[in-house]
Design a protein around this motif. Structure first.
Motif, mmCIF file in Angstrom:
data_model
loop_
_atom_site.group_PDB
_atom_site.id
_atom_site.type_symbol
_atom_site.label_atom_id
_atom_site.label_comp_id
_atom_site.label_asym_id
_atom_site.label_seq_id
_atom_site.Cartn_x
_atom_site.Cartn_y
_atom_site.Cartn_z
ATOM 1 N N UNK A 81 0.826 -1.201 0.000
ATOM 2 C CA UNK A 81 0.000 0.000 0.000
ATOM 3 C C UNK A 81 0.861 1.252 0.000
ATOM 4 N N UNK A 82 0.428 2.270 -0.719
ATOM 5 C CA UNK A 82 0.964 3.616 -0.611
ATOM 6 C C UNK A 82 -0.220 4.559 -0.476
ATOM 7 N N UNK A 83 -0.225 5.358 0.573
ATOM 8 C CA UNK A 83 -1.369 6.223 0.882
ATOM 9 C C UNK A 83 -2.659 5.414 0.963
ATOM 10 N N UNK A 84 -2.540 4.246 1.580
ATOM 11 C CA UNK A 84 -3.677 3.339 1.820
ATOM 12 C C UNK A 84 -4.217 2.681 0.541
ATOM 13 N N UNK A 85 -3.544 2.903 -0.595
ATOM 14 C CA UNK A 85 -4.012 2.358 -1.873
ATOM 15 C C UNK A 85 -3.251 1.081 -2.214
ATOM 16 N N UNK A 86 -3.942 -0.047 -2.428
ATOM 17 C CA UNK A 86 -3.258 -1.277 -2.847
ATOM 18 C C UNK A 86 -2.706 -1.114 -4.267
ATOM 19 N N UNK A 87 -1.411 -1.341 -4.420
ATOM 20 C CA UNK A 87 -0.763 -1.197 -5.724
ATOM 21 C C UNK A 87 -0.253 -2.526 -6.271
ATOM 22 N N UNK A 88 0.239 -3.380 -5.381
ATOM 23 C CA UNK A 88 0.751 -4.690 -5.775
ATOM 24 C C UNK A 88 0.317 -5.717 -4.733
ATOM 25 N N UNK A 89 0.281 -6.976 -5.145
ATOM 26 C CA UNK A 89 0.012 -8.054 -4.199
ATOM 27 C C UNK A 89 0.987 -9.202 -4.451
ATOM 28 N N UNK A 90 1.178 -9.965 -3.411
ATOM 29 C CA UNK A 90 2.131 -11.070 -3.430
ATOM 30 C C UNK A 90 1.472 -12.273 -2.778
ATOM 31 N N UNK A 91 1.656 -13.446 -3.374
ATOM 32 C CA UNK A 91 1.077 -14.673 -2.833
ATOM 33 C C UNK A 91 2.200 -15.625 -2.459
ATOM 34 N N UNK A 92 2.243 -15.995 -1.178
ATOM 35 C CA UNK A 92 3.226 -16.973 -0.689
ATOM 36 C C UNK A 92 4.658 -16.614 -1.076
ATOM 37 N N UNK A 93 5.022 -15.374 -0.890
ATOM 38 C CA UNK A 93 6.386 -14.890 -1.132
ATOM 39 C C UNK A 93 6.811 -15.028 -2.587
ATOM 40 N N UNK A 94 5.841 -15.062 -3.487
ATOM 41 C CA UNK A 94 6.132 -15.123 -4.910
ATOM 42 C C UNK A 94 6.381 -13.732 -5.475
ATOM 43 N N UNK A 95 6.270 -13.570 -6.789
ATOM 44 C CA UNK A 95 6.499 -12.265 -7.407
ATOM 45 C C UNK A 95 5.402 -11.260 -7.050
ATOM 46 N N UNK A 96 5.699 -10.000 -7.233
ATOM 47 C CA UNK A 96 4.715 -8.945 -6.995
ATOM 48 C C UNK A 96 3.848 -8.767 -8.238
ATOM 49 N N UNK A 97 2.537 -8.897 -8.056
ATOM 50 C CA UNK A 97 1.567 -8.705 -9.130
ATOM 51 C C UNK A 97 0.929 -7.326 -8.986
ATOM 52 N N UNK A 98 0.729 -6.595 -10.073
ATOM 53 C CA UNK A 98 0.059 -5.293 -9.962
ATOM 54 C C UNK A 98 -1.442 -5.455 -9.785
ATOM 55 N N UNK A 99 -2.057 -4.515 -9.102
ATOM 56 C CA UNK A 99 -3.518 -4.502 -9.065
ATOM 57 C C UNK A 99 -4.049 -3.991 -10.407
ATOM 58 N N UNK A 100 -5.271 -4.346 -10.719
ATOM 59 C CA UNK A 100 -5.854 -3.900 -11.989
ATOM 60 C C UNK A 100 -5.989 -2.385 -12.062
ATOM 61 N N UNK A 101 -6.252 -1.754 -10.936
ATOM 62 C CA UNK A 101 -6.358 -0.283 -10.962
ATOM 63 C C UNK A 101 -5.021 0.339 -11.375
ATOM 64 N N UNK A 102 -3.920 -0.245 -10.933
ATOM 65 C CA UNK A 102 -2.612 0.252 -11.350
ATOM 66 C C UNK A 102 -2.363 -0.060 -12.824
ATOM 67 N N UNK A 103 -2.724 -1.249 -13.242
ATOM 68 C CA UNK A 103 -2.563 -1.629 -14.654
ATOM 69 C C UNK A 103 -3.323 -0.676 -15.565
#
Length: 200
Positions: A81-103
């Motif tokens: 999160x930056x400024x409470x906005x989700x930008x990326x997510x990670x599952x089980x210490x894998x790679x960082x995936x972008x959120x669709x809003x960022x995409x």
């Protein structure tokens, strides 16, 4: 660099991702904490390595002077999160995936494959993306993307991406086999994460 008659191009997968299908802050976010500056540098480097197309925009997306937060969620999911906005997510210490809003803000900065329009209703219901959607005349796989790497999925005739996924078959195998799951659907339009533009 980095489904078979309804129509024939896109049978939905029986195995559907549950990561963000009914995701809510109250039920799935267990804690939030500030990211240490050294950890933040590592996250920035990892994201830039995965998505070199973000180089000119990374400071705007993840400003060095802004505090990054990590929200720990159920099923070993982390949200950046930056400024409470989700930008990326990670599952089980894998790679960082972008959120669709960022995409949607930076559509040309992420590796992307395109399906035919017949895949849309299945993907937006949470189904994984099957090979025939990509091998259809209106599909497109310009990039060779390695197994388990992030990929953005768009659909023919649509401006915005419809899901963020994980590659389960290489481009070569998709073209050769033309069956089974090509991309695991992790985050799709109007799922729980999409409906959480901010996390307090």
């Amino acid at each position: 660099r980095i489904a078979e008659r309804i129509p024939l191009t896109t049978l939905p997968s029986l195995r559907q991702t549950m990561a963000f299908r009914k995701f809510t802050q109250e039920e799935h976010v267990s804690s939030q904490s500030q990211v240490k500056s050294s950890v933040g540098r590592g996250i920035r480097s990892a994201i830039l390595e995965l998505y070199p197309g973000l180089e000119d925009d990374l400071e705007e997306i993840l400003p060095k002077k802004e505090t990054m937060e990590l929200a720990k969620c159920a099923d070993r999911i982390n949200l950046l999160l930056v400024k409470k906005t989700p930008l990326f997510f990670q599952i089980r210490e894998g790679p960082w995936f972008p959120t669709l809003r960022l995409v949607h803000r930076y559509p040309s900065s992420f590796p992307t494959w395109q399906t035919d329009a017949g895949a849309i209703k299945f993907v937006l219901a949470g189904a994984n993306v099957m090979c025939p959607g990509f091998t259809h005349d209106n599909g497109n796989m310009d990039l060779d993307i390695p197994l388990d790497a992030p990929v953005i999925v768009t659909a023919f005739g649509k401006r915005h991406a419809m899901c963020v996924g994980r590659v389960k078959m290489t481009k070569e195998d998709i073209l050769a086999k033309n069956k089974d799951i090509a991309v695991e659907n992790l985050h799709f339009l109007n799922d729980g994460l999409w409906q959480l533009p901010t996390i307090d």
